[in-house]
Design an enzyme around this catalytic site. Structure first.
Site, PDB file in Angstrom:
ATOM      1  N   LYS A  64       7.386  -2.312   2.571  1.00  0.00           N
ATOM      2  CA  LYS A  64       6.770  -1.033   2.270  1.00  0.00           C
ATOM      3  C   LYS A  64       5.585  -0.806   3.213  1.00  0.00           C
ATOM      4  O   LYS A  64       5.055  -1.806   3.709  1.00  0.00           O
ATOM      5  CB  LYS A  64       6.333  -0.998   0.817  1.00  0.00           C
TER       6      LYS A  64
ATOM      7  N   GLU B 188      -7.280  -5.537  -9.521  1.00  0.00           N
ATOM      8  CA  GLU B 188      -7.497  -6.692  -8.647  1.00  0.00           C
ATOM      9  C   GLU B 188      -8.986  -6.917  -8.429  1.00  0.00           C
ATOM     10  O   GLU B 188      -9.775  -5.964  -8.471  1.00  0.00           O
ATOM     11  CB  GLU B 188      -6.855  -6.451  -7.277  1.00  0.00           C
TER      12      GLU B 188
ATOM     13  N   HIS C 125       5.005  -0.504  -6.310  1.00  0.00           N
ATOM     14  CA  HIS C 125       5.142  -1.576  -7.296  1.00  0.00           C
ATOM     15  C   HIS C 125       5.180  -1.086  -8.747  1.00  0.00           C
ATOM     16  O   HIS C 125       6.052  -1.462  -9.515  1.00  0.00           O
ATOM     17  CB  HIS C 125       3.976  -2.560  -7.165  1.00  0.00           C
TER      18      HIS C 125
ATOM     19  N   HIS D  11       7.799  -6.963  -3.294  1.00  0.00           N
ATOM     20  CA  HIS D  11       7.702  -8.335  -3.814  1.00  0.00           C
ATOM     21  C   HIS D  11       7.445  -8.363  -5.320  1.00  0.00           C
ATOM     22  O   HIS D  11       7.639  -9.383  -5.957  1.00  0.00           O
ATOM     23  CB  HIS D  11       6.663  -9.140  -3.040  1.00  0.00           C
TER      24      HIS D  11
HETATM   25  C1  BG6 Z   1       0.494  -5.439  -1.879  1.00  0.00           C
HETATM   26  C2  BG6 Z   1      -0.600  -4.449  -1.659  1.00  0.00           C
HETATM   27  O1  BG6 Z   1       1.743  -4.825  -1.731  1.00  0.00           O
HETATM   28  O2  BG6 Z   1       0.375  -6.003  -3.174  1.00  0.00           O
HETATM   29  C3  BG6 Z   1      -1.948  -5.121  -1.798  1.00  0.00           C
HETATM   30  O3  BG6 Z   1      -0.482  -3.863  -0.356  1.00  0.00           O
HETATM   31  C4  BG6 Z   1      -2.046  -5.821  -3.141  1.00  0.00           C
HETATM   32  O4  BG6 Z   1      -2.993  -4.171  -1.644  1.00  0.00           O
HETATM   33  C5  BG6 Z   1      -0.829  -6.715  -3.381  1.00  0.00           C
HETATM   34  O5  BG6 Z   1      -3.224  -6.591  -3.140  1.00  0.00           O
HETATM   35  C6  BG6 Z   1      -0.841  -7.243  -4.821  1.00  0.00           C
HETATM   36  O6  BG6 Z   1       0.212  -8.123  -5.033  1.00  0.00           O
HETATM   37  P1  BG6 Z   1      -0.057  -9.684  -5.277  1.00  0.00           P
HETATM   38  O7  BG6 Z   1       1.263 -10.213  -5.612  1.00  0.00           O
HETATM   39  O8  BG6 Z   1      -0.620 -10.198  -3.987  1.00  0.00           O
HETATM   40  O9  BG6 Z   1      -1.059  -9.773  -6.376  1.00  0.00           O
END
Ligand code: BG6
Length: 455
Positions: free
Chosen positions: A135, A203, A227, A165
């Site tokens: 993405k 986050e 997501h 993911h």
């Molecule tokens: C990513 C975003 O796809 O997903 C990030 O671009 C984000 O900004 C991240 O921090 C969060 O996923 P994970 O699995 O790293 O917590």
């Protein structure tokens, strides 16, 4: 099933994504019980010797916990090819060097990915080639459709893996088991019993030097458009008859097709905010607009919340609130179903701890069911108890899981073209309202729980 993948070609081999996520995931997969044998080829614009590349691969493998013989052998046999993927003769040279059917993984910035795809349109790809793309898939509905058309001119949809993911996160997948392997939950999984659903991904991380990408995306596009809407689709979809790619992704797409901003009012359905200076988990963060590479005039949000509704029999009238932000106090990453009040509480039962709630926690993985029960002491007084369980991590991390799909020719965990387009359609009106400044941007201190006015 795709033909057996002989070579995984990582385009953007020198980049951060390759080092931090892709290679550690690949190492885990190679060492896992699902192990493969393949040739790994790294392709990058900058010069690098095979030895330097192999050392990087080994470092990333061990960072992901992989130091087994299969992972090491793949790393030792791996090659690096210096190439400009916008140059047809360079790209042809890459394709001619692969063993067997290649999987081309585009770990590249979006504009470079498009340039590489245009090159492939000119030179063609070997029979059976599989594409893995990161993405963002386009920047709006129109560009996503254009990208999908280009991809389909190269290979059939079953060979296109649009990677999200989140679909490889074990708890996200646990939603399937929870919903469809128990009678007790699915019976109450509708507007009949559910008052609201909150899908939250807060986050503590700030920008992490990613202004080049993030400043143009913002929290809405970075997290909600991709997501969180896919998580919503898994939570809200009708039960598929199997978990094969067509059935699962068909159910997800159907739920997304029924999803619109709440009450059709894109201005009222969302709010946005941006962090100011503060301290998060002991780390001092500058204000977002002071971060290197940020253009304050873009008014990029670092916290977004959008409420959507799913206009079908099961969910009519239930708000789904999607929220994600950076530099917040806690990693609150969860799906919460809040149930309706009981129709009648017998007179004489006292106390009101609020409605029952089911929380599916994404980090650490777990579930918690908040229920009301006659607690200790007064037998007619209602107290809250929480039945909870935490889960161990899956054998593979999210990248290992999605790479398994690519190498195994299974698109179940990749995003189908129509789902990508639906996600852009859903957020499109909100994006437009925000770009036209029809919704003010609030502020919050880094390390807080969000803007005071939102509480
Ligand atoms: C990513 C975003 O796809 O997903 C990030 O671009 C984000 O900004 C991240 O921090 C969060 O996923 P994970 O699995 O790293 O917590």
């Amino acid at each position: 099933m795709a033909d057996h993948i002989g070579t995984l070609v990582v385009l953007g081999a020198g980049g951060d994504l390759t080092k931090r996520l892709l290679l550690p995931g690949l190492g885990q997969l190679l060492d896992s019980s699902r192990g493969y044998d393949l040739t790994l080829v790294g392709v990058g614009f900058d010069p690098m010797t095979d030895e330097e590349w192999r050392a990087r691969v080994l470092d990333s493998f061990s960072a992901g916990g992989a130091s087994g013989s299969r992972a090491k052998s793949v790393a030792r046999r791996s090659r690096y090819v210096q190439a400009d993927v916008s140059d047809p003769s360079d790209f042809r040279r890459v394709l001619e060097s692969v063993d067997g059917v290649p999987a081309l993984y585009f770990a590249l910035p979006p504009q470079v990915t498009i340039a590489a795809i245009k090159t492939l349109e000119r030179i063609g790809v070997p029979e059976g080639t599989v594409l893995g793309l990161e993405k963002p898939f386009g920047t709006d509905l129109r560009s996503a459709k254009a990208l999908n058309r280009r991809l389909l001119r190269l290979v059939p949809e079953k060979h296109i893996h649009r990677i999200d993911h989140f679909l490889g996160k074990s708890t996200v997948l646990n939603v399937l088991g929870l919903r469809f392997a128990n009678r007790v939950f699915e019976r109450v999984w509708s507007a009949e019993d559910v008052a609201s659903v909150d899908i939250t991904f807060d986050e503590t991380l700030g920008l992490e030097g990613r202004a080049g990408y993030y400043d143009k995306a913002g929290a809405l596009v970075d997290m909600i458009q991709s997501h969180l809407l896919l998580v919503l689709a898994l939570v809200a979809m009708e039960p598929p008859s199997s978990l094969d790619a067509d059935d699962l992704r068909g159910s997800m797409a159907q739920a997304l097709r029924a999803t619109r901003v709440w009450n059709g009012d894109a201005v009222a359905a969302g709010r946005r905010a941006r962090y100011g200076a503060g301290t998060v988990e002991g780390r001092k963060l500058p204000a977002y607009i002071k971060e290197a590479g940020v253009h304050p005039e873009l008014e990029t949000e670092t916290l977004a919340e959008v409420t959507v509704g799913i206009e079908n029999w099961r969910w009519a009238g239930v708000p789904f609130r999607l929220r994600s932000g950076k530099a917040l106090a806690d990693r609150r990453q969860q799906i919460v179903l809040t149930f309706k009040e009981v129709p009648h509480r017998p007179y004489g039962l006292t106390g009101d701890p609020g409605p029952s709630r089911l929380t599916i926690a994404l980090n650490p993985d777990g579930i918690a069911l908040d229920i009301n029960i006659n607690g200790e002491g007064d037998p007619f007084g209602i107290d809250r108890v929480v039945l909870d369980a935490t889960f161990g991590a899956g054998e593979l991390g999210p990248y290992g899981e999605v790479l398994h799909g690519i190498l195994n020719g299974d698109t179940t965990l990749s995003v189908r073209a129509d789902a990508v387009e639906e996600c852009w359609r859903i957020v499109g009106p909100v994006l437009t309202a925000w770009r036209k400044q029809e919704v003010p941007i609030d502020g919050y201190r880094a390390g807080s729980t969000g803007p005071a006015v939102w509480r």
